[in-house]
Design a protein around this motif. Structure first.
Motif, PDB file in Angstrom:
ATOM      1  N   TYR A 128       0.843  -1.201   0.000  1.00  0.00           N
ATOM      2  CA  TYR A 128       0.000   0.000   0.000  1.00  0.00           C
ATOM      3  C   TYR A 128       0.878   1.252   0.000  1.00  0.00           C
ATOM      4  N   PRO A 129       0.803   2.097  -1.044  1.00  0.00           N
ATOM      5  CA  PRO A 129       1.598   3.330  -1.071  1.00  0.00           C
ATOM      6  C   PRO A 129       0.995   4.380  -0.134  1.00  0.00           C
ATOM      7  N   LEU A 130       1.744   4.763   0.874  1.00  0.00           N
ATOM      8  CA  LEU A 130       1.253   5.709   1.868  1.00  0.00           C
ATOM      9  C   LEU A 130       1.333   7.145   1.362  1.00  0.00           C
ATOM     10  N   ALA A 136       0.114   9.250  12.458  1.00  0.00           N
ATOM     11  CA  ALA A 136      -0.940   8.965  11.486  1.00  0.00           C
ATOM     12  C   ALA A 136      -0.712   7.605  10.824  1.00  0.00           C
ATOM     13  N   ILE A 137       0.536   7.311  10.481  1.00  0.00           N
ATOM     14  CA  ILE A 137       0.855   6.009   9.883  1.00  0.00           C
ATOM     15  C   ILE A 137       0.566   4.895  10.878  1.00  0.00           C
ATOM     16  N   SER A 138       0.927   5.117  12.113  1.00  0.00           N
ATOM     17  CA  SER A 138       0.669   4.123  13.163  1.00  0.00           C
ATOM     18  C   SER A 138      -0.830   3.912  13.369  1.00  0.00           C
ATOM     19  N   SER A 149       7.573   0.138   5.485  1.00  0.00           N
ATOM     20  CA  SER A 149       8.920   0.258   4.919  1.00  0.00           C
ATOM     21  C   SER A 149       9.751   1.241   5.741  1.00  0.00           C
ATOM     22  N   ASP A 150      11.065   1.103   5.650  1.00  0.00           N
ATOM     23  CA  ASP A 150      11.964   1.958   6.427  1.00  0.00           C
ATOM     24  C   ASP A 150      11.783   3.439   6.091  1.00  0.00           C
ATOM     25  N   ASP A 151      11.452   3.741   4.844  1.00  0.00           N
ATOM     26  CA  ASP A 151      11.269   5.140   4.458  1.00  0.00           C
ATOM     27  C   ASP A 151       9.826   5.615   4.642  1.00  0.00           C
TER      28      ASP A 151
END
Length: 162
Positions: free
Chosen positions: A97-99, A106-108, A126-128
């Protein structure tokens, strides 16, 4: 001096105070004082573990989001139960899934929402912080999963954080 007397994590302090009151044997002067002390001292002691304070650009959008997530958890629970009881073979899929979100909280929240909803699990970020690996129990295509998450959750989280 005032910085030492402040509440560095006001939401955490409020939650700590409320939990203490629920765990106490009734509300009394002593339990209120102890709750206030804990609500102040625990965030002070853990200040180094909170490098970025939670930031919501529009915090009033959080309650409707939580209601939506609770509703989706109920609906998804019924859908997963129907899938299992029907005997139909699920079509599991792994989706990258491209964030569009950039804020770590928000990602969490997005990853947690996905994992809380039955039938989907967020497996890795992903790390980035540009991709989220998601496992869906039953989906036709990557695009179906991506579009559902983007319109249902990520758009609302973007409104809250940006």
């Amino acid at each position: 001096m005032l910085d030492r007397l402040s509440f560095p994590q006001p939401y955490l302090s409020l939650i700590l105070f409320a939990v203490w009151q629920f765990l106490s044997d009734g509300v009394s002067g002593a339990s209120v004082v102890m709750g206030l002390v804990l609500a102040w001292i625990i965030p002070q002691l853990t200040r180094g573990f909170w490098p970025d304070p939670p930031f919501f650009a529009r915090p009033w959008k959080l309650p409707p989001y939580l209601v939506l997530v609770l509703y989706d958890i109920l609906v998804s629970s019924v859908s997963v139960a129907r899938l299992i009881l029907s005997g139909r073979e699920p079509k599991p899929i792994l989706v990258s899934y491209p964030l569009e979100l950039t804020h770590p909280l928000a990602i969490s929240m997005l990853a947690s929402t996905i994992s809380l909803t039955p039938g989907t699990v967020s497996a890795d970020v992903s790390d980035d912080r540009t991709l989220l690996l998601i496992h869906a129990l039953d989906a036709e295509s990557d695009d179906e999963v991506i579009n559902a998450i983007r319109t249902r959750y990520e758009a609302r989280l973007k409104e809250m954080f940006q």
